[in-house]
Scaffold this active site. Structure first.
Site, PDB file in Angstrom:
ATOM      1  N   ASP A 110       0.828  -1.201   0.000  1.00 31.69           N
ATOM      2  CA  ASP A 110       0.000   0.000   0.000  1.00 31.69           C
ATOM      3  C   ASP A 110       0.868   1.258   0.000  1.00 31.69           C
ATOM      4  O   ASP A 110       2.073   1.205  -0.190  1.00 31.69           O
ATOM      5  CB  ASP A 110      -0.942  -0.044   1.207  1.00 31.69           C
ATOM      6  CG  ASP A 110      -2.233   0.729   0.988  1.00 31.69           C
ATOM      7  OD1 ASP A 110      -2.457   1.231  -0.131  1.00 31.69           O
ATOM      8  OD2 ASP A 110      -3.027   0.822   1.934  1.00 31.69           O
ATOM      9  N   HIS A 111       0.250   2.396   0.289  1.00 32.43           N
ATOM     10  CA  HIS A 111       0.852   3.726   0.208  1.00 32.43           C
ATOM     11  C   HIS A 111       2.319   3.773   0.634  1.00 32.43           C
ATOM     12  O   HIS A 111       2.671   3.396   1.752  1.00 32.43           O
ATOM     13  CB  HIS A 111       0.077   4.705   1.093  1.00 32.43           C
ATOM     14  CG  HIS A 111      -1.323   4.938   0.645  1.00 32.43           C
ATOM     15  ND1 HIS A 111      -1.688   5.973  -0.177  1.00 32.43           N
ATOM     16  CD2 HIS A 111      -2.464   4.254   0.910  1.00 32.43           C
ATOM     17  CE1 HIS A 111      -2.987   5.935  -0.403  1.00 32.43           C
ATOM     18  NE2 HIS A 111      -3.482   4.891   0.242  1.00 32.43           N
ATOM     19  N   GLU A 163      -4.722   6.897   7.303  1.00 30.80           N
ATOM     20  CA  GLU A 163      -4.592   5.452   7.278  1.00 30.80           C
ATOM     21  C   GLU A 163      -3.141   5.060   7.484  1.00 30.80           C
ATOM     22  O   GLU A 163      -2.267   5.457   6.717  1.00 30.80           O
ATOM     23  CB  GLU A 163      -5.104   4.871   5.956  1.00 30.80           C
ATOM     24  CG  GLU A 163      -4.996   3.344   5.900  1.00 30.80           C
ATOM     25  CD  GLU A 163      -5.515   2.778   4.592  1.00 30.80           C
ATOM     26  OE1 GLU A 163      -6.397   1.916   4.637  1.00 30.80           O
ATOM     27  OE2 GLU A 163      -5.033   3.212   3.529  1.00 30.80           O
ATOM     28  N   HIS A 166      -9.999   8.096   3.285  1.00 26.63           N
ATOM     29  CA  HIS A 166      -9.791   6.918   4.117  1.00 26.63           C
ATOM     30  C   HIS A 166     -10.652   7.004   5.373  1.00 26.63           C
ATOM     31  O   HIS A 166     -10.893   8.086   5.907  1.00 26.63           O
ATOM     32  CB  HIS A 166      -8.321   6.820   4.549  1.00 26.63           C
ATOM     33  CG  HIS A 166      -7.401   6.432   3.440  1.00 26.63           C
ATOM     34  ND1 HIS A 166      -6.211   7.089   3.193  1.00 26.63           N
ATOM     35  CD2 HIS A 166      -7.489   5.456   2.506  1.00 26.63           C
ATOM     36  CE1 HIS A 166      -5.614   6.521   2.167  1.00 26.63           C
ATOM     37  NE2 HIS A 166      -6.359   5.538   1.731  1.00 26.63           N
ATOM     38  N   HIS A 177      -9.274   4.003  -3.950  1.00 22.39           N
ATOM     39  CA  HIS A 177      -8.829   4.078  -2.558  1.00 22.39           C
ATOM     40  C   HIS A 177      -9.914   4.725  -1.709  1.00 22.39           C
ATOM     41  O   HIS A 177     -10.779   5.429  -2.203  1.00 22.39           O
ATOM     42  CB  HIS A 177      -7.533   4.883  -2.456  1.00 22.39           C
ATOM     43  CG  HIS A 177      -6.313   4.112  -2.807  1.00 22.39           C
ATOM     44  ND1 HIS A 177      -5.353   3.766  -1.884  1.00 22.39           N
ATOM     45  CD2 HIS A 177      -5.909   3.577  -3.976  1.00 22.39           C
ATOM     46  CE1 HIS A 177      -4.406   3.068  -2.476  1.00 22.39           C
ATOM     47  NE2 HIS A 177      -4.716   2.944  -3.745  1.00 22.39           N
ATOM     48  N   ASN A 216      -9.662  -0.667  -2.510  1.00 18.41           N
ATOM     49  CA  ASN A 216      -9.037  -0.889  -1.208  1.00 18.41           C
ATOM     50  C   ASN A 216     -10.081  -0.982  -0.102  1.00 18.41           C
ATOM     51  O   ASN A 216     -11.059  -0.228  -0.091  1.00 18.41           O
ATOM     52  CB  ASN A 216      -8.075   0.255  -0.877  1.00 18.41           C
ATOM     53  CG  ASN A 216      -6.734   0.105  -1.555  1.00 18.41           C
ATOM     54  OD1 ASN A 216      -6.631  -0.548  -2.588  1.00 18.41           O
ATOM     55  ND2 ASN A 216      -5.719   0.712  -0.984  1.00 18.41           N
TER      56      ASN A 216
END
Length: 403
Positions: free
Chosen positions: A151-152, A224, A269, A308, A330
């Site tokens: 992820d990120h 997140e 998020h 996302h 996601n």
């Protein structure tokens, strides 16, 4: 001494990332043969290249393009250990579709052990590698395609990706495929040219070992796993078609490039009360039309998009985004809650049997071991998380897409 890609990139000038002349990616990849071969298919509804277990390279592209063509998106689920990993694959086996198991930098550290210092991201790297190897050992047993993703990764975290890339390079030398299927670089806080310039440098390295790049344009709001955009200017939550086209052009210059785009369209998020998030999936539709016109192609969805900040989104918004070429969404907040809720319900149901090792409503001398065995409450969490993922797969049209 071998320098990391992040170190080399930071030494380069951002001037090197100036826009270049546009051209068609299809022209560059025209020589690439289809991965479909005349062999027995593992799944009736999927290309022959896609098999049970971890999917990488051309087989991954075949899977994502199948999702785009037939209108479904793969759940991309953040995990923190073998329990949540197994929940993902259990759910996929139940709903009859693929799953994307997603590691974060913090999740990797947790897998390795929170007591570790994590100097130079050592624990985050080791934990993600260990988790990926766990998936590779058991994924085929679940009989579904599994995508191993991270992820990120913001600019300051690039050394984490360098460590994971090194692990995939070693794995590639031994087995002919990368350890991980794909990595996300989230450089959306940087200027567009620098964002895509760095992504392009990593794409060059990823392409050598058949790793797919996911990149972000605009900013996903909320917070997140250490990425906090709660106070971001709302205008940055909405990507423009020209930005998507620029990224498409630049990354398409890399031979064997495989990429997806996390273009922001109001995504946030976390989960919020209705009306607090203004999603505009039409941005994705407009971007596809813009790229189609620029390329002069008949393909109405030339870009593979990802979604996302999907937790709490309406089914209508989700499916409209899928119509625009979203092939993965996601999921984290909702599955975190589901796992906890399963554990909470287990404790509530067996509360009187969990107050001591011996003694319960059935007798003061009766042992309670079968109730406080950690596997019992952890399993309850797994089952609840899997159940929530089955619901997510239904929302994403990802049910019974294998056979």
């Amino acid at each position: 001494m071998k320098l990391s890609l992040a170190t080399l990139l930071f030494a380069a000038s951002a001037d090197a990332f100036a826009p270049s002349v546009s051209f068609s990616r299809s022209a560059l990849t025209g020589m690439k043969m289809s991965t479909e071969v005349e062999t027995e298919k593992a799944f009736k509804k999927l290309p022959a290249s896609v098999k049970p277990g971890v999917v990488t390279g051309d087989a991954l592209i075949d899977l994502l393009d199948n999702a785009k063509e037939f209108g479904y998106a793969i759940p991309g689920v953040n995990i923190v250990g073998s329990n949540s990993i197994n929940s993902c694959m259990e759910a996929a086996a139940s709903y009859g579709g693929p799953i994307m198991v997603t590691f974060s930098k913090g999740g990797g550290q947790f897998i390795a052990g929170k007591s570790l210092a994590n100097d130079a991201d050592s624990a985050s790297i080791a934990g993600c590698v260990a988790g990926a190897k766990h998936v590779r050992e058991v994924a085929k047993l679940y009989g579904v395609p599994v995508v191993l993703h991270t992820d990120h990764c913001q600019k300051a975290w690039l050394p984490w990706i360098d460590g994971l890339l090194a692990a995939s390079q070693d794995y590639f030398q031994k087995y002919g495929e990368p350890l991980f299927s794909s990595h996300m670089l989230d450089l959306s806080e940087e200027p567009l040219e620098e964002n895509i310039g760095i992504c392009k440098k990593y794409m060059e390295e990823f392409a050598k070992v058949n790793i797919l790049l996911e990149f972000e344009l605009g900013v996903t709001g909320g917070e997140e796993d250490g990425v906090d955009n709660t106070d971001i200017d709302s205008s940055r939550l909405y990507t423009q078609p020209e930005e998507v086209w620029y990224a498409y052009q630049e990354l398409s210059q890399v031979p064997n490039a495989m990429f997806t785009c996390a273009a922001s369209f109001g995504n946030v998020h976390g989960v919020y009360a209705p009306g607090n998030v203004d999603l505009q999936p039409v941005i994705l539709h407009n971007s596809q039309s813009y790229i189609k016109e620029k390329l002069g192609t008949d393909d109405t969805k030339p870009m593979r998009f990802v979604f996302h900040g999907g937790s709490g989104s309406s089914v209508e918004d989700i499916r409209y985004a899928i119509e625009a070429g979203v092939i993965k969404m996601n999921i984290d907040t909702d599955t975190q809650w589901a796992y906890w809720d399963g554990v909470r319900e287990y404790e509530a149901k067996h509360h009187d049997y969990l107050q001591g090792q011996i003694g319960n409503p059935d007798g003061e001398d009766i042992p309670n071991k079968k109730y406080y065995d950690p596997r019992m409450s952890l399993r309850a969490g797994e089952e609840a998380m899997a159940k929530r993922l089955i619901k997510a797969a239904e929302d994403l049209n990802c049910v019974n897409v294998l056979n």
